[in-house]
Motif scaffolding. Structure first.
Motif, PDB file in Angstrom:
ATOM      1  N   MET A 192       0.880  -1.232   0.218  1.00 14.28           N
ATOM      2  CA  MET A 192       0.063   0.060  -0.101  1.00 14.28           C
ATOM      3  C   MET A 192       0.843   1.258  -0.082  1.00 14.28           C
ATOM      4  O   MET A 192       1.892   1.116   0.711  1.00 14.28           O
ATOM      5  N   PRO A 193       0.534   2.235  -0.832  1.00 15.34           N
ATOM      6  CA  PRO A 193       1.447   3.484  -0.778  1.00 15.34           C
ATOM      7  C   PRO A 193       1.383   4.146   0.638  1.00 15.34           C
ATOM      8  O   PRO A 193       0.371   3.987   1.506  1.00 15.34           O
ATOM      9  N   GLU A 194       2.584   5.095   0.799  1.00 18.68           N
ATOM     10  CA  GLU A 194       2.559   5.711   2.032  1.00 18.68           C
ATOM     11  C   GLU A 194       1.516   6.674   2.061  1.00 18.68           C
ATOM     12  O   GLU A 194       1.034   7.358   1.044  1.00 18.68           O
ATOM     13  N   ALA A 195       0.926   6.829   3.320  1.00 18.77           N
ATOM     14  CA  ALA A 195      -0.182   8.130   3.441  1.00 18.77           C
ATOM     15  C   ALA A 195       0.420   9.271   3.732  1.00 18.77           C
ATOM     16  O   ALA A 195       1.077   9.592   4.514  1.00 18.77           O
ATOM     17  N   GLY A 196       0.138  10.186   2.599  1.00 15.84           N
ATOM     18  CA  GLY A 196       0.475  11.577   2.825  1.00 15.84           C
ATOM     19  C   GLY A 196      -0.694  12.602   3.514  1.00 15.84           C
ATOM     20  O   GLY A 196      -1.584  12.098   4.167  1.00 15.84           O
ATOM     21  N   LEU A 197      -0.451  13.681   3.479  1.00 20.47           N
ATOM     22  CA  LEU A 197      -1.387  14.774   4.123  1.00 20.47           C
ATOM     23  C   LEU A 197      -2.828  14.600   3.365  1.00 20.47           C
ATOM     24  O   LEU A 197      -3.878  14.761   4.069  1.00 20.47           O
ATOM     25  N   LYS A 198      -2.741  14.361   2.156  1.00 20.32           N
ATOM     26  CA  LYS A 198      -3.775  14.509   1.403  1.00 20.32           C
ATOM     27  C   LYS A 198      -4.830  13.307   1.675  1.00 20.32           C
ATOM     28  O   LYS A 198      -5.915  13.473   2.071  1.00 20.32           O
ATOM     29  N   GLU A 199      -4.077  12.368   1.732  1.00 12.85           N
ATOM     30  CA  GLU A 199      -4.778  10.834   2.059  1.00 12.85           C
ATOM     31  C   GLU A 199      -5.486  11.111   3.477  1.00 12.85           C
ATOM     32  O   GLU A 199      -6.493  10.610   3.686  1.00 12.85           O
ATOM     33  N   LEU A 200      -4.669  11.560   4.646  1.00 12.95           N
ATOM     34  CA  LEU A 200      -4.864  11.818   5.820  1.00 12.95           C
ATOM     35  C   LEU A 200      -6.206  12.549   6.036  1.00 12.95           C
ATOM     36  O   LEU A 200      -7.008  12.569   6.774  1.00 12.95           O
ATOM     37  N   LEU A 201      -6.075  13.649   5.332  1.00 13.27           N
ATOM     38  CA  LEU A 201      -7.044  14.820   5.300  1.00 13.27           C
ATOM     39  C   LEU A 201      -8.354  14.368   4.666  1.00 13.27           C
ATOM     40  O   LEU A 201      -9.360  14.482   5.416  1.00 13.27           O
ATOM     41  N   GLU A 202      -8.491  13.559   3.588  1.00 19.01           N
ATOM     42  CA  GLU A 202      -9.694  12.868   2.930  1.00 19.01           C
ATOM     43  C   GLU A 202     -10.288  11.714   3.743  1.00 19.01           C
ATOM     44  O   GLU A 202     -11.324  11.697   4.029  1.00 19.01           O
ATOM     45  N   ALA A 203      -9.533  11.216   4.641  1.00 17.28           N
ATOM     46  CA  ALA A 203      -9.885  10.080   5.501  1.00 17.28           C
ATOM     47  C   ALA A 203     -10.521  10.662   6.833  1.00 17.28           C
ATOM     48  O   ALA A 203     -11.104   9.776   7.637  1.00 17.28           O
ATOM     49  N   GLY A 204     -10.299  11.887   7.155  1.00 10.72           N
ATOM     50  CA  GLY A 204     -10.731  12.568   8.417  1.00 10.72           C
ATOM     51  C   GLY A 204      -9.932  12.174   9.597  1.00 10.72           C
ATOM     52  O   GLY A 204     -10.700  12.148  10.711  1.00 10.72           O
ATOM     53  N   VAL A 205      -8.882  11.992   9.328  1.00  8.26           N
ATOM     54  CA  VAL A 205      -7.822  11.538  10.479  1.00  8.26           C
ATOM     55  C   VAL A 205      -7.792  12.582  11.424  1.00  8.26           C
ATOM     56  O   VAL A 205      -7.422  12.421  12.754  1.00  8.26           O
ATOM     57  N   HIS A 206      -7.931  13.844  11.042  1.00  5.15           N
ATOM     58  CA  HIS A 206      -7.561  15.308  11.825  1.00  5.15           C
ATOM     59  C   HIS A 206      -8.677  15.370  12.974  1.00  5.15           C
ATOM     60  O   HIS A 206      -8.449  16.330  13.586  1.00  5.15           O
ATOM     61  N   PHE A 207      -9.893  14.588  12.617  1.00  6.95           N
ATOM     62  CA  PHE A 207     -10.960  15.156  13.504  1.00  6.95           C
ATOM     63  C   PHE A 207     -10.633  14.432  15.028  1.00  6.95           C
ATOM     64  O   PHE A 207     -10.603  13.119  15.109  1.00  6.95           O
ATOM     65  N   GLY A 208     -10.760  15.236  15.918  1.00  2.00           N
ATOM     66  CA  GLY A 208     -10.563  14.449  17.271  1.00  2.00           C
ATOM     67  C   GLY A 208     -12.023  14.527  17.983  1.00  2.00           C
ATOM     68  O   GLY A 208     -13.193  14.558  17.517  1.00  2.00           O
ATOM     69  N   HIS A 209     -11.936  14.437  19.387  1.00  4.66           N
ATOM     70  CA  HIS A 209     -13.238  14.477  20.216  1.00  4.66           C
ATOM     71  C   HIS A 209     -13.579  15.830  20.708  1.00  4.66           C
ATOM     72  O   HIS A 209     -12.921  16.754  20.182  1.00  4.66           O
ATOM     73  N   GLN A 210     -14.754  15.908  21.414  1.00  3.38           N
ATOM     74  CA  GLN A 210     -15.218  17.127  21.809  1.00  3.38           C
ATOM     75  C   GLN A 210     -14.046  17.706  22.946  1.00  3.38           C
ATOM     76  O   GLN A 210     -13.388  17.085  23.422  1.00  3.38           O
ATOM     77  N   THR A 211     -14.194  18.785  22.882  1.00 10.83           N
ATOM     78  CA  THR A 211     -13.041  19.633  23.549  1.00 10.83           C
ATOM     79  C   THR A 211     -13.227  19.375  25.196  1.00 10.83           C
ATOM     80  O   THR A 211     -12.041  19.420  25.906  1.00 10.83           O
ATOM     81  N   ARG A 212     -14.477  18.803  25.475  1.00 13.88           N
ATOM     82  CA  ARG A 212     -14.650  18.775  26.975  1.00 13.88           C
ATOM     83  C   ARG A 212     -14.307  17.352  26.986  1.00 13.88           C
ATOM     84  O   ARG A 212     -14.249  17.050  28.708  1.00 13.88           O
ATOM     85  N   ARG A 213     -13.967  16.505  26.274  1.00 13.47           N
ATOM     86  CA  ARG A 213     -13.731  15.182  26.669  1.00 13.47           C
ATOM     87  C   ARG A 213     -12.173  14.870  26.206  1.00 13.47           C
ATOM     88  O   ARG A 213     -11.852  13.605  26.247  1.00 13.47           O
ATOM     89  N   TRP A 214     -11.284  15.900  26.203  1.00 19.92           N
ATOM     90  CA  TRP A 214     -10.050  15.582  25.952  1.00 19.92           C
ATOM     91  C   TRP A 214      -8.961  14.980  26.925  1.00 19.92           C
ATOM     92  O   TRP A 214      -9.448  15.235  28.265  1.00 19.92           O
ATOM     93  N   ASN A 215      -7.951  14.644  26.681  1.00 21.29           N
ATOM     94  CA  ASN A 215      -6.994  14.302  27.813  1.00 21.29           C
ATOM     95  C   ASN A 215      -5.742  15.167  27.484  1.00 21.29           C
ATOM     96  O   ASN A 215      -5.166  15.449  26.652  1.00 21.29           O
ATOM     97  N   PRO A 216      -5.397  15.996  28.427  1.00 21.39           N
ATOM     98  CA  PRO A 216      -4.465  16.633  28.632  1.00 21.39           C
ATOM     99  C   PRO A 216      -3.126  16.457  27.946  1.00 21.39           C
ATOM    100  O   PRO A 216      -2.145  17.151  27.635  1.00 21.39           O
ATOM    101  N   ASN A 217      -2.719  15.207  28.086  1.00 24.29           N
ATOM    102  CA  ASN A 217      -1.549  14.458  27.678  1.00 24.29           C
ATOM    103  C   ASN A 217      -1.263  14.641  26.156  1.00 24.29           C
ATOM    104  O   ASN A 217      -0.355  14.336  25.829  1.00 24.29           O
ATOM    105  N   MET A 218      -2.515  14.847  25.542  1.00 21.21           N
ATOM    106  CA  MET A 218      -2.520  15.042  24.119  1.00 21.21           C
ATOM    107  C   MET A 218      -2.378  16.498  23.312  1.00 21.21           C
ATOM    108  O   MET A 218      -2.473  16.737  22.306  1.00 21.21           O
ATOM    109  N   ARG A 219      -2.132  17.276  24.504  1.00 24.97           N
ATOM    110  CA  ARG A 219      -2.009  18.706  23.905  1.00 24.97           C
ATOM    111  C   ARG A 219      -0.997  18.908  22.904  1.00 24.97           C
ATOM    112  O   ARG A 219      -1.186  19.553  21.925  1.00 24.97           O
ATOM    113  N   ARG A 220       0.174  18.329  22.960  1.00 28.77           N
ATOM    114  CA  ARG A 220       1.168  18.543  21.944  1.00 28.77           C
ATOM    115  C   ARG A 220       0.945  18.098  20.504  1.00 28.77           C
ATOM    116  O   ARG A 220       1.429  18.283  19.751  1.00 28.77           O
ATOM    117  N   TYR A 221      -0.184  17.132  20.573  1.00 27.57           N
ATOM    118  CA  TYR A 221      -0.519  16.743  19.143  1.00 27.57           C
ATOM    119  C   TYR A 221      -1.807  17.476  18.743  1.00 27.57           C
ATOM    120  O   TYR A 221      -2.379  17.162  17.531  1.00 27.57           O
TER     121      TYR A 221
END
Length: 331
Positions: free
Chosen positions: A1-30
């Motif tokens: 399988m080809p390497e996943a670039g920014l375009k593939e990641l964006l199209e797959a919706g990888v950038h969507f996280g959870h609601q802000t009130r349900r976050w873990n502070p240790n994930m702040r840097r990401y």
């Protein structure tokens, strides 16, 4: 399988996280930012970390290592099983059985039982049992297949664990961390990335996101494992050829040694037979001479030599001369 670039990641919706009130502070840097009460994951870091995890998985599998795929949530079950089968790696996609890693000795016994029942079913032995026993064994087989079907070929602890959701697979993560097994994890904004060795920040709820990440890691594992299998088959073939050659040389040496020993034994027997024959011929000749003397036969006279005949002639002439002189006196 080809390497996943920014375009593939964006199209797959990888950038969507959870609601802000349900976050873990240790994930702040990401986390890149916030949009409509939802955290947005930094895909630049995701791309880099995904590449690092892909390289690690590929190198591990190319050296003969085993990676355990874990994904029991609905979105990951299909891709986990598909890529694990393609890579010929163990997987868990239904239910994580407690103690699968930390109590592997007991789990190994249950895996052996699974193989035993499967063999009986394939051979038709279960159909020969009474109805109650057959139904009980079939139920046991179905349960073992549900819980341990994906790890039936895992004869030792894995060299790494790939987890798609740290919240759902919390027990698996704890067991792997306790045994210090490297963990590759798809980590969402509501999870703690602390126990994970290779963090892949991304959306673990979207089907396309899970498929993309699992496919990227699975593709690297498939390539590395395939190369290792080719090398292993080549090594086994060379080893078999070397053993065959050694066996042939050994048999040849044994045959030569056997022929040499047989030749020496034959020569020794021939020498012994010749000696016995000569010893038997000597007494027979002596017995023939003694028998001829006993019968009165004299040995043949030997002819005199020339010197002996001359001496005898001169002696006879000398004896005749005195006899003639004596006769003349008497007259």
């Amino acid at each position: 399988m080809p390497e996943a670039g920014l375009k593939e990641l964006l199209e797959a919706g990888v950038h969507f996280g959870h609601q802000t009130r349900r976050w873990n502070p240790n994930m702040r840097r990401y986390i890149f930012g916030e949009l409509d009460g939802i955290h947005i994951i930094d895909l630049v870091q995701t791309e880099t970390l995904l590449e690092q995890a892909r390289v690690f998985a590929g190198e591990l599998s190319s050296g003969g290592g085993t990676v355990l795929f874990v994904g029991t949530k609905k979105q990951a079950r299909g891709p986990v099983q598909e890529w694990a089968d393609r890579c010929k790696m163990p997987y868990v996609n239904q239910r994580w059985l407690g103690g699968l890693l930390t109590n592997f000795n007991t789990i190994s016994q249950r895996i052996s039982r699974l193989h035993e029942l499967t063999g009986w079913q394939d051979e038709g032995k279960l159909e020969l049992l009474p109805t109650k026993e057959r139904m009980g064994m079939q139920a046991e087989l179905a349960k073992l297949e549900y819980n341990l079907g994906g790890v039936r070929d895992m004869d030792r602890l894995p060299d790494a664990v790939f987890v798609t959701d740290l919240k759902t697979e919390e027990i698996a993560v704890r067991e792997a961390a306790r045994l210090r097994i490297p963990i590759i994890g798809l980590v969402d904004t509501n999870c703690d990335p602390g126990p994970v060795d290779y963090v892949i920040p991304g959306n673990d709820d979207a089907i396309r996101s899970c498929q993309l990440v699992i496919g990227t890691i699975g593709g690297a594992i498939e390539t590395g494992a395939g190369a290792w299998r080719v090398q292993e088959e080549k090594r086994i073939a060379e080893e078999m050829a070397r053993r065959k050659k050694d066996d042939e040389e050994r048999k040849k040496r044994e045959e030569e040694e056997k022929a040499r020993v047989e030749a020496e034994e034959a020569a020794k027997k021939a020498a012994e037979a010749e000696g016995q024959a000569s010893q038997a011929a000597g007494p027979v000749a002596g017995a023939g001479e003694s028998s001829s003397q006993a019968a009165g036969e004299s040995p043949a006279p030997t002819p005199p030599s020339a010197g002996t005949s001359k001496a005898s002639g001169s002696g006879a002439a000398g004896a005749t001369a005195p006899a003639a002189a004596k006769g003349e006196k008497s007259r």
